[in-house]
Structures are given as C-alpha cells and as structure tokens.
Motif scaffolding. Structure first.
Motif, PDB file in Angstrom:
ATOM      1  N   ALA A 191     -21.406   8.149   0.668  1.00 37.20           N
ATOM      2  CA  ALA A 191     -21.038   6.733   0.691  1.00 37.20           C
ATOM      3  C   ALA A 191     -19.519   6.551   0.707  1.00 37.20           C
ATOM      4  CB  ALA A 191     -21.639   6.017  -0.515  1.00 37.20           C
ATOM      5  N   MET A 192     -18.811   7.375  -0.054  1.00 38.35           N
ATOM      6  CA  MET A 192     -17.350   7.295  -0.076  1.00 38.35           C
ATOM      7  C   MET A 192     -16.764   7.640   1.292  1.00 38.35           C
ATOM      8  SD  MET A 192     -16.734   9.054  -3.829  1.00 38.35           S
ATOM      9  CE  MET A 192     -14.930   9.028  -3.800  1.00 38.35           C
ATOM     10  N   ASN A 193     -17.283   8.690   1.927  1.00 43.26           N
ATOM     11  CA  ASN A 193     -16.792   9.049   3.248  1.00 43.26           C
ATOM     12  C   ASN A 193     -17.108   7.973   4.275  1.00 43.26           C
ATOM     13  OD1 ASN A 193     -15.472  11.633   3.024  1.00 43.26           O
ATOM     14  ND2 ASN A 193     -17.457  12.521   2.528  1.00 43.26           N
ATOM     15  N   ALA A 194     -18.294   7.377   4.155  1.00 34.88           N
ATOM     16  CA  ALA A 194     -18.656   6.317   5.092  1.00 34.88           C
ATOM     17  C   ALA A 194     -17.758   5.102   4.920  1.00 34.88           C
ATOM     18  CB  ALA A 194     -20.128   5.935   4.900  1.00 34.88           C
ATOM     19  N   HIS A 195     -17.475   4.741   3.679  1.00 33.33           N
ATOM     20  CA  HIS A 195     -16.618   3.571   3.449  1.00 33.33           C
ATOM     21  C   HIS A 195     -15.186   3.840   3.912  1.00 33.33           C
ATOM     22  CE1 HIS A 195     -15.577  -0.289   1.760  1.00 33.33           C
ATOM     23  NE2 HIS A 195     -14.541   0.265   1.145  1.00 33.33           N
ATOM     24  N   ALA A 196     -14.701   5.061   3.688  1.00 32.26           N
ATOM     25  CA  ALA A 196     -13.364   5.404   4.161  1.00 32.26           C
ATOM     26  C   ALA A 196     -13.274   5.246   5.675  1.00 32.26           C
ATOM     27  CB  ALA A 196     -13.009   6.833   3.750  1.00 32.26           C
ATOM     28  N   ALA A 197     -14.271   5.746   6.391  1.00 34.58           N
ATOM     29  CA  ALA A 197     -14.264   5.617   7.849  1.00 34.58           C
ATOM     30  C   ALA A 197     -14.358   4.159   8.276  1.00 34.58           C
ATOM     31  CB  ALA A 197     -15.425   6.418   8.441  1.00 34.58           C
ATOM     32  N   GLU A 198     -15.134   3.378   7.535  1.00 36.81           N
ATOM     33  CA  GLU A 198     -15.326   1.977   7.889  1.00 36.81           C
ATOM     34  C   GLU A 198     -14.019   1.184   7.817  1.00 36.81           C
ATOM     35  OE1 GLU A 198     -18.201  -1.778   6.621  1.00 36.81           O
ATOM     36  OE2 GLU A 198     -17.703  -0.223   5.157  1.00 36.81           O
ATOM     37  N   ILE A 199     -13.159   1.498   6.846  1.00 32.25           N
ATOM     38  CA  ILE A 199     -11.911   0.743   6.705  1.00 32.25           C
ATOM     39  C   ILE A 199     -10.766   1.377   7.474  1.00 32.25           C
ATOM     40  CG2 ILE A 199     -12.612  -0.214   4.492  1.00 32.25           C
ATOM     41  CD1 ILE A 199     -10.733   1.781   3.135  1.00 32.25           C
ATOM     42  N   GLY A 200     -11.041   2.425   8.253  1.00 31.88           N
ATOM     43  CA  GLY A 200     -10.010   3.011   9.095  1.00 31.88           C
ATOM     44  C   GLY A 200      -9.358   4.263   8.559  1.00 31.88           C
ATOM     45  N   ALA A 201      -9.815   4.765   7.402  1.00 34.13           N
ATOM     46  CA  ALA A 201      -9.229   5.974   6.813  1.00 34.13           C
ATOM     47  C   ALA A 201      -9.935   7.195   7.394  1.00 34.13           C
ATOM     48  CB  ALA A 201      -9.354   5.941   5.289  1.00 34.13           C
ATOM     49  N   ALA A 240      -1.248   9.822   3.280  1.00 31.52           N
ATOM     50  CA  ALA A 240      -0.608   8.672   2.638  1.00 31.52           C
ATOM     51  C   ALA A 240      -1.010   7.384   3.343  1.00 31.52           C
ATOM     52  CB  ALA A 240       0.911   8.849   2.650  1.00 31.52           C
ATOM     53  N   TYR A 241      -1.170   7.452   4.651  1.00 34.74           N
ATOM     54  CA  TYR A 241      -1.618   6.276   5.414  1.00 34.74           C
ATOM     55  C   TYR A 241      -3.031   5.880   4.980  1.00 34.74           C
ATOM     56  CZ  TYR A 241      -2.903   3.345   9.411  1.00 34.74           C
ATOM     57  OH  TYR A 241      -3.326   2.301  10.212  1.00 34.74           O
ATOM     58  N   ASP A 242      -3.951   6.851   4.936  1.00 36.30           N
ATOM     59  CA  ASP A 242      -5.323   6.543   4.559  1.00 36.30           C
ATOM     60  C   ASP A 242      -5.422   6.045   3.124  1.00 36.30           C
ATOM     61  OD1 ASP A 242      -6.060   7.377   7.054  1.00 36.30           O
ATOM     62  OD2 ASP A 242      -7.472   8.912   6.381  1.00 36.30           O
ATOM     63  N   MET A 243      -4.698   6.684   2.194  1.00 38.21           N
ATOM     64  CA  MET A 243      -4.765   6.248   0.807  1.00 38.21           C
ATOM     65  C   MET A 243      -4.175   4.849   0.640  1.00 38.21           C
ATOM     66  SD  MET A 243      -6.525   8.430  -0.808  1.00 38.21           S
ATOM     67  CE  MET A 243      -6.389   7.441  -2.293  1.00 38.21           C
ATOM     68  N   SER A 244      -3.220   4.488   1.499  1.00 32.61           N
ATOM     69  CA  SER A 244      -2.691   3.122   1.466  1.00 32.61           C
ATOM     70  C   SER A 244      -3.769   2.136   1.901  1.00 32.61           C
ATOM     71  CB  SER A 244      -1.462   3.012   2.376  1.00 32.61           C
ATOM     72  OG  SER A 244      -0.420   3.849   1.929  1.00 32.61           O
ATOM     73  N   LEU A 245      -4.533   2.496   2.931  1.00 29.95           N
ATOM     74  CA  LEU A 245      -5.660   1.659   3.350  1.00 29.95           C
ATOM     75  C   LEU A 245      -6.695   1.539   2.237  1.00 29.95           C
ATOM     76  CD1 LEU A 245      -6.486   2.828   7.009  1.00 29.95           C
ATOM     77  CD2 LEU A 245      -5.790   0.532   6.324  1.00 29.95           C
ATOM     78  N   ILE A 246      -7.021   2.666   1.623  1.00 32.21           N
ATOM     79  CA  ILE A 246      -8.051   2.692   0.583  1.00 32.21           C
ATOM     80  C   ILE A 246      -7.634   1.857  -0.621  1.00 32.21           C
ATOM     81  CG2 ILE A 246      -9.144   4.221  -1.117  1.00 32.21           C
ATOM     82  CD1 ILE A 246      -9.155   6.371   1.164  1.00 32.21           C
ATOM     83  N   PHE A 288       1.973  -0.684  10.968  1.00 37.03           N
ATOM     84  CA  PHE A 288       1.025  -1.573  10.304  1.00 37.03           C
ATOM     85  C   PHE A 288      -0.205  -0.785   9.879  1.00 37.03           C
ATOM     86  CE2 PHE A 288       3.536  -4.410  12.889  1.00 37.03           C
ATOM     87  CZ  PHE A 288       3.695  -5.538  12.096  1.00 37.03           C
ATOM     88  N   LEU A 289      -0.732  -1.132   8.712  1.00 35.10           N
ATOM     89  CA  LEU A 289      -2.012  -0.570   8.294  1.00 35.10           C
ATOM     90  C   LEU A 289      -3.110  -1.230   9.118  1.00 35.10           C
ATOM     91  CD1 LEU A 289      -1.609  -0.546   4.403  1.00 35.10           C
ATOM     92  CD2 LEU A 289      -1.375   1.387   5.984  1.00 35.10           C
ATOM     93  N   ASP A 290      -3.874  -0.425   9.808  1.00 40.10           N
ATOM     94  CA  ASP A 290      -4.930  -0.916  10.696  1.00 40.10           C
ATOM     95  C   ASP A 290      -6.269  -0.606  10.058  1.00 40.10           C
ATOM     96  OD1 ASP A 290      -6.660  -1.618  12.676  1.00 40.10           O
ATOM     97  OD2 ASP A 290      -5.938  -0.170  14.163  1.00 40.10           O
ATOM     98  N   SER A 291      -6.987  -1.643   9.659  1.00 40.50           N
ATOM     99  CA  SER A 291      -8.263  -1.438   8.972  1.00 40.50           C
ATOM    100  C   SER A 291      -9.371  -1.023   9.904  1.00 40.50           C
ATOM    101  CB  SER A 291      -8.684  -2.734   8.258  1.00 40.50           C
ATOM    102  OG  SER A 291      -9.022  -3.727   9.209  1.00 40.50           O
ATOM    103  N   GLY A 292      -9.170  -1.168  11.209  1.00 34.63           N
ATOM    104  CA  GLY A 292     -10.222  -0.844  12.158  1.00 34.63           C
ATOM    105  C   GLY A 292     -11.322  -1.874  12.196  1.00 34.63           C
ATOM    106  N   GLN A 293     -11.081  -3.055  11.574  1.00 37.27           N
ATOM    107  CA  GLN A 293     -12.119  -4.084  11.502  1.00 37.27           C
ATOM    108  C   GLN A 293     -11.810  -5.293  12.377  1.00 37.27           C
ATOM    109  OE1 GLN A 293     -12.029  -4.728   7.236  1.00 37.27           O
ATOM    110  NE2 GLN A 293     -13.806  -3.422   6.947  1.00 37.27           N
TER     111      GLN A 293
END
Length: 466
Positions: free
Chosen positions: A231-241, A261-267, A401-406
């Motif tokens: 679930a954690m990996n799926a949510h990370a991918a969903e928000i662009g991490a 650092a980019y992904d953890m900023s998104l998270i 820019f942080l891109d959430s992928g959403q």
C-alpha cells in the motif's frame, strides 16, 4: 528573470566530531519504552559509536559523501551491514526505472547544487542530497542531487502515516496483542501487550518518537506487514514518487529500500494535507498510555504529570507499565521560530535523514535531507540553515516544481497538495482527500490474522536507533 546557476559539489574536509545534542528537556517526560531510560543517553539519538557494527568506523557517519558524477542515480550507496540481504528464497527487487526526463524540470537533472543567483548555500550542510520546497505552491527553491537515490530511514514513516490516516479512523481503539508486536525492533516508543491505544495515539508514537513498535501495530491493522508495504509503494507511485521503493514499514534498512529528496518532498507535502498528520508532527509533548490497560496505565496530562517512576503493581497483582509523557524528537520544534514539524531518521545504511518545515510571513517551506552527517552540526541545524536561506530567497524564480502526477485527473492538479491545514488555499475538498487505502487496495488489504510470537519479557528495551 532570475538566472539559475549550478555550483560544483565540493567535499568537506577537516571536520571534527560534534557532540550529541540532547532532546529539549521535559522534566516530567517518561521513557519511550516501558522502563526508565538512562538520563545520559538522549532518547532520540542514534546509538553510541561503541555499538555500531565492528566493521564500520565512526568516520563513515561523520564524513560527507563524494557524489561527483552522480553515482547514485540508479541505486543507493552500498550497505555497510547485512540488513539488506534478502531472506532465503528471495531476491533483491529491481530498482525503479530512472525516468527519461527528470521530474520537476530539466534543471534538476544533475547532482550538483542548483539555486537562484542570490541563494546563499549554507557552508555546513553535509547531506548528499537535499531539497527546499514551498508546501503550498510546490515550487522548488533550491536542491542538491534531488533525484539521487538514498535510503530514507524513519522519514518514510510519513508515508505510512498517510496510508494509515486514509484507511483507519483516528479514534479507533486497538487492544494490542503479542502478535500485533511481531517484527518490532530498534526504536520503540513503549507499546505493550494488553495496552489500549487509539490510532491517533499510535500515530503520535510513530511520528513524534519514531516508534517501530507503533509502525508494526498499525501495519497489522492494515492487514499485515507485506500488505502495508504494498500500500505504501502504491501510494508513493500515485502521488508521483516513482523513484521510491519501500522495503519496511518502519524505515529500517531492507532489500531495495530507497527514495530521493524529490520524492520525500512529495511524500511529506502530501502528508501535510491531512490535518491529523500536521497536528501530530507539530506537537511537542503528549500523554501516552501504558499497559496493560486499566488503573495506572492512563496517559498523563503533560502539563501536570508527575515524575515517571517505572512499573508498579496494582491491587489485583498485575504489574503495570504506567502512562508517560511522550516528547517529540524533532529539535526543530523547540529551536526554530515558526517550525511546523517534520521527521527524523537514522540507520547504519541510511546515515542521518531529516525532514523539517516552518512558516514565516505566511510562506511555508519544507526541507528534506538524505544521507547526512552530524558533523559539523546535527541534521536539524543543517535543515534550519537551509530554511533560513530559502526564506531569504523569497521572490526568486523557482528551479523546478513538485509534480504530483495528478494533474490529468483534476482541473487544478495542485488543489489537494496546496491546501494543508495552514495553507492559503483553505481546507482540502472532501472529494479530493477521500482516498481510502481500503477502497483503493481492498483486494490485498483485507484484515488477516498475524502470526503469533512471544514477546520476551514485560519490559521493552530502550530504543537504539531511528
């Protein structure tokens, strides 16, 4: 238009070992375990050098890493122990593919420092990778090796907290059993069998005290360790991490564990949209229940708590580990004006990691540091210096820019991310925020029985590392 300049990465030299910085005093605070701690050992620091692996010298943890040539674009530095050796019959996962174009903008493609012309990079920041971003707009103020892959350690608990808050009621009461504590090791807040804890209390132990016991109890409530990792990996991918791979629910090193650092900023930005998360990481102290539940195990009021005295015996002969005051281990909260909280982290392989956020003049900035050292200053002080530089650069053009992928699924792709509890955009729209993990991942998040294991002893050990 402010021009962007790149600075070559320089190796720091002549650094001396800094003394450990103790947690801000809490006179009535009890331990983050069920026994009274040694007052000479701060509850929130990594273990003393004496207990580090015999093959690893203290200089490894004190020396900034040379990242010339971007050596960690695909995978983190080699581990220093056997914590990432796969279990028998398993193999290490393949690292996530490196994106064809750097998320956040082409300026972030390299591993050198990228910043606006008048951004003053603090000289004592030793983290291999760091990124400063605006929590509300997603603008990236400055960064170093933002897409380099390193281990997040306990900062990944921010991702677990988001998954938990999307799936469980914060007021739900969990009566903990030995089976719920299966897999708890390392940094422990002091949860025990027979104790009754709300999900909100467990999140306090998870985020304020980096409790690995809180992490596994929550994971068992989500269906088990493996289901929660998925679930954690799926949510990370969903928000662009998409450069993040979670191997453990608590941030301990495991095969394939990595983030950027980019992904953890998104998270972290995503987590801060949840009022319960933002409230918890901003809390300096709170009462935490003891165990087993009943008389003497109630969480004390931090403002009126008596001194912690250790286990007691009730009239019915039951030994009770009393409730205690839980202090936040994030020094930024006590020492940086406008601090909003964050998360600490440390393992042997990850070294020091840190997330911190603060508000100044209506602007909210967050900073992520990965693969850092405590020399010449602890991570929270390095984070504070970067936050100062970020606030001083107000008005400069962002470097990305942080891109959430959403964006494709919303008319305004930044609505969910920019509307945290203190953000200018107000509260998130309920339709945007309602992303229950149980709804999204029901096929493999159905609650199952965890395997039984005997937790040796009634007293938990002092936590040794984040």
């Amino acid at each position: 238009m402010t021009s962007i300049r790149r600075r070559p990465v320089q190796r720091a030299a002549g650094l001396v070992t800094a003394a450990l910085v103790a947690l801000a005093p809490l006179a009535t605070a009890g331990p983050a375990a069920a026994v009274e701690p040694n007052p000479d050992i701060p509850l929130t620091e990594p273990p003393p050098v004496a207990v580090l692996p015999s093959t690893t010298s203290s200089s490894y943890f004190d020396t900034p890493r040379d990242i010339t040539g971007c050596p960690y674009r695909t995978a983190p530095p080699a581990p220093v122990d056997e914590s990432e050796v796969p279990l028998p019959g398993r193999t290490s996962p393949t690292p996530p593919p490196v994106p064809d174009s750097p998320p956040g903008g082409d300026t972030l493609a390299g591993c050198e420092i990228v910043a606006p012309d008048h951004f003053e990079v603090p000289r004592d920041v030793t983290a291999s990778s760091w990124l400063i971003s605006d929590l509300d707009t997603g603008e990236i103020v400055a960064a170093k090796d933002p897409h380099g892959r390193y281990r997040p350690a306990s900062t990944i608990k921010t991702l677990l907290a988001s998954v938990v808050l999307d799936a469980l009621d914060r007021d739900q009461i969990i009566e903990v059993t030995d089976a719920d504590l299966e897999g708890a090791e390392g940094s422990l807040v002091g949860i025990g069998p027979g104790g009754k804890y709300t999900v909100g209390r467990l999140l306090s132990g998870l985020l304020m005290s980096s409790g690995n016991d809180a992490a596994v109890v929550l994971a068992h409530q989500l269906g088990g360790i493996e289901q929660t990792i998925a679930a954690m990996n799926a949510h990370a991918a969903e928000i662009g991490a998409r450069s993040t791979y979670v191997a453990t629910v608590n941030g301990l090193d495991g095969p394939g564990m990595m983030s950027t650092a980019y992904d953890m900023s998104l998270i972290f930005r995503d987590a801060m949209t949840r009022p319960a998360f933002a409230e918890t990481v901003a809390t300096e102290s709170t009462g935490f229940p003891g165990y087993p539940a009943g008389e003497g195990a109630e969480p004390p009021d931090p403002a009126a708590a008596s001194e912690y005295t250790g286990p007691t015996m009730r009239g019915d002969g039951v030994v009770v580990n009393p409730g205690f005051v839980l202090g936040n281990d994030n020094q930024l909260l006590y020492n940086y004006p406008g601090a909003l909280g964050g998360k600490t982290g440390f393992t042997d392989d990850a070294r020091h990691t840190f997330i911190g956020a603060a508000e100044r003049n209506g602007r909210r900035l967050a900073v992520v540091l990965l693969d850092g050292t405590r020399v010449p200053s602890p991570p929270w002080q390095q984070a504070a210096a970067l936050l100062d530089a970020g606030f001083a650069a107000a008005g400069a053009d962002p470097v990305g820019f942080l891109d959430s992928g959403q964006q494709e699924s919303s008319d305004d792709g930044t609505t969910h991310l920019a509307s945290g509890p203190l953000g200018a955009a107000g509260q998130p729209d309920a339709a945007v925020v309602d992303k229950s993990v149980l709804g999204r991942y029901a096929p493999w998040l159905a609650v199952g029985a965890a395997g039984l294991v005997v937790l040796v002893g009634a007293v938990l050990t002092l936590r040794s590392r984040n």
